[in-house]
Design an enzyme around this catalytic site. Structure first.
Site, PDB file in Angstrom:
ATOM      1  N   ASP A 183       0.850  -1.197   0.000  1.00 26.63           N
ATOM      2  CA  ASP A 183       0.000   0.000   0.000  1.00 26.63           C
ATOM      3  C   ASP A 183       0.888   1.250   0.000  1.00 26.63           C
ATOM      4  O   ASP A 183       1.587   1.515   0.974  1.00 26.63           O
ATOM      5  CB  ASP A 183      -0.899  -0.022   1.246  1.00 26.63           C
ATOM      6  CG  ASP A 183      -2.006   1.016   1.176  1.00 26.63           C
ATOM      7  OD1 ASP A 183      -1.948   1.876   0.268  1.00 26.63           O
ATOM      8  OD2 ASP A 183      -2.910   0.972   2.029  1.00 26.63           O
ATOM      9  N   HIS A 185      -0.434   4.182  -0.114  1.00 23.87           N
ATOM     10  CA  HIS A 185      -1.208   5.080   0.763  1.00 23.87           C
ATOM     11  C   HIS A 185      -1.191   6.523   0.262  1.00 23.87           C
ATOM     12  O   HIS A 185      -1.392   7.463   1.045  1.00 23.87           O
ATOM     13  CB  HIS A 185      -0.619   5.023   2.192  1.00 23.87           C
ATOM     14  CG  HIS A 185      -1.663   4.916   3.272  1.00 23.87           C
ATOM     15  ND1 HIS A 185      -1.976   5.947   4.112  1.00 23.87           N
ATOM     16  CD2 HIS A 185      -2.457   3.878   3.642  1.00 23.87           C
ATOM     17  CE1 HIS A 185      -2.920   5.545   4.966  1.00 23.87           C
ATOM     18  NE2 HIS A 185      -3.226   4.310   4.696  1.00 23.87           N
ATOM     19  N   GLU A 209      -1.130  -0.542  -4.105  1.00 22.41           N
ATOM     20  CA  GLU A 209      -2.378   0.181  -3.833  1.00 22.41           C
ATOM     21  C   GLU A 209      -2.121   1.683  -3.704  1.00 22.41           C
ATOM     22  O   GLU A 209      -1.094   2.093  -3.158  1.00 22.41           O
ATOM     23  CB  GLU A 209      -2.910  -0.405  -2.520  1.00 22.41           C
ATOM     24  CG  GLU A 209      -4.110   0.269  -1.932  1.00 22.41           C
ATOM     25  CD  GLU A 209      -4.603  -0.537  -0.719  1.00 22.41           C
ATOM     26  OE1 GLU A 209      -4.471  -1.775  -0.704  1.00 22.41           O
ATOM     27  OE2 GLU A 209      -5.098   0.089   0.225  1.00 22.41           O
ATOM     28  N   GLU A 235     -10.302   2.902  -2.212  1.00 30.37           N
ATOM     29  CA  GLU A 235     -10.885   3.092  -0.880  1.00 30.37           C
ATOM     30  C   GLU A 235     -11.369   4.521  -0.681  1.00 30.37           C
ATOM     31  O   GLU A 235     -12.189   4.771   0.192  1.00 30.37           O
ATOM     32  CB  GLU A 235      -9.883   2.689   0.202  1.00 30.37           C
ATOM     33  CG  GLU A 235      -8.678   3.602   0.332  1.00 30.37           C
ATOM     34  CD  GLU A 235      -7.553   2.960   1.151  1.00 30.37           C
ATOM     35  OE1 GLU A 235      -7.011   1.940   0.694  1.00 30.37           O
ATOM     36  OE2 GLU A 235      -7.235   3.478   2.224  1.00 30.37           O
ATOM     37  N   ASP A 257     -14.911   0.378  -0.661  1.00 31.20           N
ATOM     38  CA  ASP A 257     -15.123   0.027   0.744  1.00 31.20           C
ATOM     39  C   ASP A 257     -16.617  -0.083   0.962  1.00 31.20           C
ATOM     40  O   ASP A 257     -17.368   0.852   0.657  1.00 31.20           O
ATOM     41  CB  ASP A 257     -14.499   1.120   1.637  1.00 31.20           C
ATOM     42  CG  ASP A 257     -14.525   0.758   3.103  1.00 31.20           C
ATOM     43  OD1 ASP A 257     -15.612   0.364   3.596  1.00 31.20           O
ATOM     44  OD2 ASP A 257     -13.486   0.897   3.773  1.00 31.20           O
ATOM     45  N   HIS A 284     -11.883  -2.891   0.237  1.00 28.71           N
ATOM     46  CA  HIS A 284     -11.148  -2.296   1.359  1.00 28.71           C
ATOM     47  C   HIS A 284     -11.943  -2.552   2.629  1.00 28.71           C
ATOM     48  O   HIS A 284     -13.163  -2.370   2.638  1.00 28.71           O
ATOM     49  CB  HIS A 284     -11.050  -0.794   1.081  1.00 28.71           C
ATOM     50  CG  HIS A 284     -10.369   0.025   2.122  1.00 28.71           C
ATOM     51  ND1 HIS A 284     -11.059   0.872   2.960  1.00 28.71           N
ATOM     52  CD2 HIS A 284      -9.066   0.163   2.442  1.00 28.71           C
ATOM     53  CE1 HIS A 284     -10.195   1.496   3.744  1.00 28.71           C
ATOM     54  NE2 HIS A 284      -8.976   1.084   3.450  1.00 28.71           N
TER      55      HIS A 284
HETATM   56 MG   LIG Z   1      -5.039   1.494   1.556  1.00 28.35          MG
END
Ligand SMILES: [Mg+2]
Length: 381
Positions: A183, A185, A209, A235, A257, A284
């Site tokens: 990830d 992020h 990700e 997400e 998500d 997610h």
């Molecule tokens: Mg993430």
């Protein structure tokens, strides 16, 4: 049957639950939350509840249309998450009313088990090897880790090498038959992401990700073209309309998500949209038991499903965890890294209402940290 009452519960570590009760005694649960903004979503749920109380709970699609489009100003994380939790609760009620698990109402199961991954590392994964070994011993066949903490706008040679070294260490422990997902992020700029993606390719991550923040999704086509590693995102996208451009860009894995992107109703549609692009679904879910139960119902019924996130042992949770608010842990007992399909009606879990009511009296005020670069300027968390 009519919706009689809707309540919300702010429960540690950082979640918000909603409880929808009908006049003939059915109760459905949902998890309407944006991490770090739970109280704001609570307000949105209260406002949207005006549209539901007194209505037939089984008209889920009509309610979804009115909840999302009945206000002139619509969408975004807060409103979409409020709708998501209410939508989960309505599907939970429908399952109980029809005596069927939600996956049966979505067309029936397409698989018997759902592969889940475990989080390792957190933001500063110093004990990475030890944590991965523990997850492998617990039976997991895939783990996910953050690539790095706060990262310079153009990652230095040392920062880039540290990311590669962590993923290499993970690969060494996992061997060639298990998977590691990474990830980013949104902590990297596109330039840094491009360089790091190339260096990670020989380590064969399952996916990377959020290579860039969602505000820069217009840069994804270039990253997809140059990256040998499959890219994932979603997400922080809240509807099929927001998934369309990233799927058009060619991302391999869509990560809506269930508690943000309009609930079971909309994630089911996002999955179908992804299917037309040959993209896979990996919902997610670093959240609580209701969000995970909703995710698993989708996973059992969705052909282009890849893998499911879940929060057991995740670094955000202290003292309370996935099992703190359910009566029976069985739906979340993972065998060989897989959840097994159950046949209980609705979302398939029994919420421990007494525990939820008690936890709400404590509440929480979870916020994500605000990070700074060494020069004092803002850094993406
Ligand atoms: Mg993430």
């Amino acid at each position: 049957m009519k919706i009689a009452r809707i309540e919300t519960f702010l429960v540690p570590p950082r979640w918000l639950f909603c409880r929808v009760e009908t006049d003939d005694g059915l109760v459905g649960w949902g998890e309407p939350v944006v991490e770090g903004r739970a109280e704001v979503v609570r307000g949105a749920v209260e406002v949207l509840s005006e549209l539901l109380v007194g209505q037939d709970p089984l008209r889920i699609e009509d309610h979804w249309q009115v909840l999302t489009r009945g206000g002139f100003y619509r969408g975004g994380p807060v409103l979409s998450s409020a709708v998501a939790g209410l939508d989960q609760a309505l599907w939970d009620i429908a399952g109980q009313a029809y005596g069927a698990p939600v996956h049966a109402l979505l067309g029936g199961p397409v698989r018997d088990t759902v592969r889940v991954y475990a989080w390792v590392g957190g933001d500063e994964p110093s004990r990475l090897r030890e944590q991965i070994t523990a997850q492998v011993e617990a039976g997991f066949t895939a783990v996910k880790m953050n690539a790095a903490g706060a990262t310079s706008p153009v990652a230095t040679a040392a920062e880039t090498a540290a990311v590669v070294a962590r993923v290499a260490a993970a690969r060494e422990v996992l061997g060639p038959d298990r998977d590691v997902a990474v990830d980013f992020h949104g902590r990297f700029t596109a330039a840094s992401a491009r360089r790091v993606l190339g260096e990670l390719a020989p380590l064969h991550p399952l996916f990377v990700e959020e290579p860039v923040v969602p505000e820069q999704s217009h840069l994804l086509p270039g990253l997809v073209t140059t990256s040998p590693v499959p890219l994932a995102t979603g997400e922080r996208l809240y509807s099929r309309a927001e998934f369309l451009p990233v799927l058009t860009a060619g991302v391999a894995v869509a990560q809506p998500d269930l508690s943000h992107a309009g609930g079971i109703s909309e994630v089911r549609r996002i999955a179908s949209l992804a299917e037309t692009f040959g993209a896979l679904l990996a919902p997610h879910c670093p959240l609580g038991p209701i969000a995970l139960a909703a995710s698993l119902q989708i996973a059992f019924a969705t052909p282009n499903f890849l893998i499911q996130e879940q929060s057991r042992g995740i670094h955000y949770n202290k003292d309370t965890d996935l099992l703190s608010y359910v009566v029976d842990p069985e739906p979340f007992r993972f065998v060989d890294g897989h959840a097994r399909r159950g046949d209980r009606p609705g979302l398939g879990i029994t919420v421990d209402e007494a525990a939820v009511r008690a936890a709400d009296r404590t509440g929480h005020a979870w916020r994500n940290p605000v990070w700074r670069h060494p020069d004092g300027s803002f850094a993406e968390w």
